[in-house]
Design a protein around this motif. Sequence first.
Motif, mmCIF file in Angstrom:
data_model
loop_
_atom_site.group_PDB
_atom_site.id
_atom_site.type_symbol
_atom_site.label_atom_id
_atom_site.label_comp_id
_atom_site.label_asym_id
_atom_site.label_seq_id
_atom_site.Cartn_x
_atom_site.Cartn_y
_atom_site.Cartn_z
ATOM 1 N N LYS A 1 43.809 28.601 51.863
ATOM 2 C CA LYS A 1 44.393 29.358 50.737
ATOM 3 C C LYS A 1 45.079 28.419 49.769
ATOM 4 N N ASP A 2 45.773 27.394 50.310
ATOM 5 C CA ASP A 2 46.444 26.425 49.443
ATOM 6 C C ASP A 2 45.430 25.635 48.632
ATOM 7 N N ILE A 3 44.316 25.271 49.284
ATOM 8 C CA ILE A 3 43.261 24.542 48.578
ATOM 9 C C ILE A 3 42.727 25.366 47.422
ATOM 10 N N ALA A 4 42.462 26.653 47.688
ATOM 11 C CA ALA A 4 41.915 27.527 46.645
ATOM 12 C C ALA A 4 42.888 27.654 45.478
ATOM 13 N N LEU A 5 44.169 27.842 45.754
ATOM 14 C CA LEU A 5 45.159 27.977 44.692
ATOM 15 C C LEU A 5 45.273 26.710 43.865
ATOM 16 N N LYS A 6 45.257 25.559 44.523
ATOM 17 C CA LYS A 6 45.355 24.292 43.790
ATOM 18 C C LYS A 6 44.128 24.075 42.910
ATOM 19 N N ASP A 7 42.953 24.428 43.436
ATOM 20 C CA ASP A 7 41.728 24.288 42.635
ATOM 21 C C ASP A 7 41.789 25.169 41.399
ATOM 22 N N ILE A 8 42.265 26.385 41.574
ATOM 23 C CA ILE A 8 42.345 27.325 40.454
ATOM 24 C C ILE A 8 43.301 26.801 39.386
ATOM 25 N N PHE A 9 44.446 26.276 39.808
ATOM 26 C CA PHE A 9 45.435 25.842 38.826
ATOM 27 C C PHE A 9 45.114 24.492 38.210
ATOM 28 N N GLU A 10 44.148 23.793 38.760
ATOM 29 C CA GLU A 10 43.669 22.589 38.075
ATOM 30 C C GLU A 10 43.008 22.963 36.754
ATOM 31 N N ARG B 1 41.017 36.308 36.708
ATOM 32 C CA ARG B 1 40.497 37.453 37.454
ATOM 33 C C ARG B 1 40.534 37.208 38.958
ATOM 34 N N LEU B 2 40.327 35.957 39.348
ATOM 35 C CA LEU B 2 40.446 35.621 40.770
ATOM 36 C C LEU B 2 41.853 35.883 41.281
ATOM 37 N N LEU B 3 42.839 35.397 40.546
ATOM 38 C CA LEU B 3 44.224 35.535 40.972
ATOM 39 C C LEU B 3 44.709 36.979 40.923
ATOM 40 N N ALA B 4 43.987 37.824 40.209
ATOM 41 C CA ALA B 4 44.331 39.249 40.190
ATOM 42 C C ALA B 4 44.279 39.845 41.594
ATOM 43 N N CYS B 5 43.488 39.233 42.484
ATOM 44 C CA CYS B 5 43.389 39.704 43.871
ATOM 45 C C CYS B 5 44.748 39.718 44.572
ATOM 46 N N LEU B 6 45.631 38.814 44.161
ATOM 47 C CA LEU B 6 46.924 38.674 44.831
ATOM 48 C C LEU B 6 48.016 39.521 44.176
ATOM 49 N N CYS B 7 47.735 40.072 43.020
ATOM 50 C CA CYS B 7 48.747 40.816 42.272
ATOM 51 C C CYS B 7 48.835 42.268 42.739
ATOM 52 N N LYS B 8 49.561 43.068 42.001
ATOM 53 C CA LYS B 8 49.686 44.482 42.333
ATOM 54 C C LYS B 8 48.362 45.176 42.035
ATOM 55 N N VAL B 9 47.735 45.711 43.087
ATOM 56 C CA VAL B 9 46.415 46.332 42.951
ATOM 57 C C VAL B 9 46.513 47.807 43.316
ATOM 58 N N GLU B 10 46.237 48.669 42.363
ATOM 59 C CA GLU B 10 46.243 50.106 42.630
ATOM 60 C C GLU B 10 44.823 50.653 42.747
ATOM 61 N N ASP B 11 43.857 49.940 42.198
ATOM 62 C CA ASP B 11 42.464 50.386 42.241
ATOM 63 C C ASP B 11 41.592 49.225 42.715
ATOM 64 N N GLU B 12 41.357 49.157 44.032
ATOM 65 C CA GLU B 12 40.575 48.056 44.593
ATOM 66 C C GLU B 12 39.128 48.078 44.110
ATOM 67 N N ARG C 1 28.561 30.758 41.318
ATOM 68 C CA ARG C 1 28.793 32.052 41.965
ATOM 69 C C ARG C 1 29.269 31.862 43.399
ATOM 70 N N LYS C 2 28.666 30.908 44.088
ATOM 71 C CA LYS C 2 29.055 30.623 45.465
ATOM 72 C C LYS C 2 30.500 30.144 45.537
ATOM 73 N N ASP C 3 30.854 29.215 44.667
ATOM 74 C CA ASP C 3 32.217 28.678 44.644
ATOM 75 C C ASP C 3 33.229 29.779 44.324
ATOM 76 N N TYR C 4 32.892 30.619 43.377
ATOM 77 C CA TYR C 4 33.792 31.703 42.962
ATOM 78 C C TYR C 4 33.996 32.702 44.095
ATOM 79 N N LEU C 5 32.904 33.061 44.765
ATOM 80 C CA LEU C 5 32.990 34.027 45.861
ATOM 81 C C LEU C 5 33.813 33.478 47.016
ATOM 82 N N LEU C 6 33.619 32.200 47.350
ATOM 83 C CA LEU C 6 34.384 31.599 48.440
ATOM 84 C C LEU C 6 35.877 31.573 48.128
ATOM 85 N N LYS C 7 36.215 31.289 46.885
ATOM 86 C CA LYS C 7 37.622 31.299 46.499
ATOM 87 C C LYS C 7 38.204 32.711 46.607
#
Length: 307
Positions: free
Chosen positions: A4-13, A136-147, A166-172
Motif C-alpha cells: 500500500k505504501d508503494i502504491a501511494l508513493k508511486d501515485i504521488f510521484e 480517481r485512484l485515490l478516491a477509493c480511500l475517501c468517503k464513498v457513498e456509492d461504490e 491498464r494492468k498497472d492501474y488495476l494493480l494499484k
Amino acid sequence: MPSKDIALKDIFEEIPHRLSKILSPAPIKELLPTALPSTELRVDFLARLEDESILHMEFQSFNDVNMPWRMLRYYTAIAEKYKTHNIKQLVVYVGNEKLRMKSSLKIKNLVFKYEILDIRQIDCRVLLESPDPMDRLLACLCKVEDEVYLIEKLIKTMEGMNEEERKDYLLKALTLTELRPNLRIRLTEEVKPMPIVVRPEDIRLPKRKLRKDILYRLGLEEGRKEGEVIGIEKGRKEGEVIGIEKGLLKSAQDMLIAVVEAKLGYVPKGLEERVKDIKDREFLHALIKKLITSEKVLEVLKEELNI
C-alpha cells in the motif's frame, strides 16, 4: 515496504492534480528528494511550494502511538537540510480503523504540532470528477457513498489505456482497496472479466505474499510459460491451472481471516481450518461485511462458525 505504501508513493510521484490542491496550502513548485542524507530517514512526500515553504506529508495506514516523535524527527532533519523552519507537516490517515493518533507532542521545554487529516473526510466524488486518473485512484480511500459509481468510474478510466497502463492501474487500485475490504470485494468481482495478464515480477511483493494477496484475491489463474504467468484466461500451460471460481473462493477465505486478524490482532485457534471448509462464497462475503462492522468479533465468530 508494504504494498500500500508503494502504491501511494508511486501515485504521488505524479502529483495527483485535484488532491494536491486539497492537501497543499499553496501550489506545488517542485518535488524534493524524499531521502534525507544526513540521517537514515526517508519521508513519504516532500515538496517546495510557490510561497517557498516546504510541505512534508506522511501517509499512515494504522494508528501509530509514536507518530508525534516520528514527525518531530522528520521536522528537524528537513529543517537542517533546507535551512528553514517554514515547514508545513501533514499526516494523511488512510487506514480503515477510527483515527486515534495525536497531532502534537508536549514535553518540558517543547511543544510540537502538525496536522492530521483522515482522508475519509474528503468526498470521493470530488476526485472522481477530476481528469487525472491518479485522483480517481485515490478516491477509493475517501468517503464513498456509492461504490457502484466509483467502480464504474475506475473501469471507464481504464478503457482508454493500453494493456500495460491498464494492468498497472488495476494493480494499484486493488492494492489501495486492501484498506477498504468491502470495496475490494466488489471491485474484484467487477474486474474479473477484464483481459489483463499479471506476472509476479509486475508486483513488488515477496512471492509468498504475492500468491496470497494478489493471485487468490483476484481469482487469477496460474500457469507456466517461460516461467510462472498469472492471468485471467483459462488454460493449461505446462503447469497448474487455478480456475476463477476456486481463486475467488480462496480470496474470500483469505480475506475473512485477514479481517479477523486486523480486528483482533491474532487469528483464533481453529479459525483457518474452519474457514477452509466453507465453500459458499456468498456466505463468506456476508460474514466479512458483518465482521468489519461489528465491535464483537468473537461473538460473531461463535454465532456464525461456532469458533
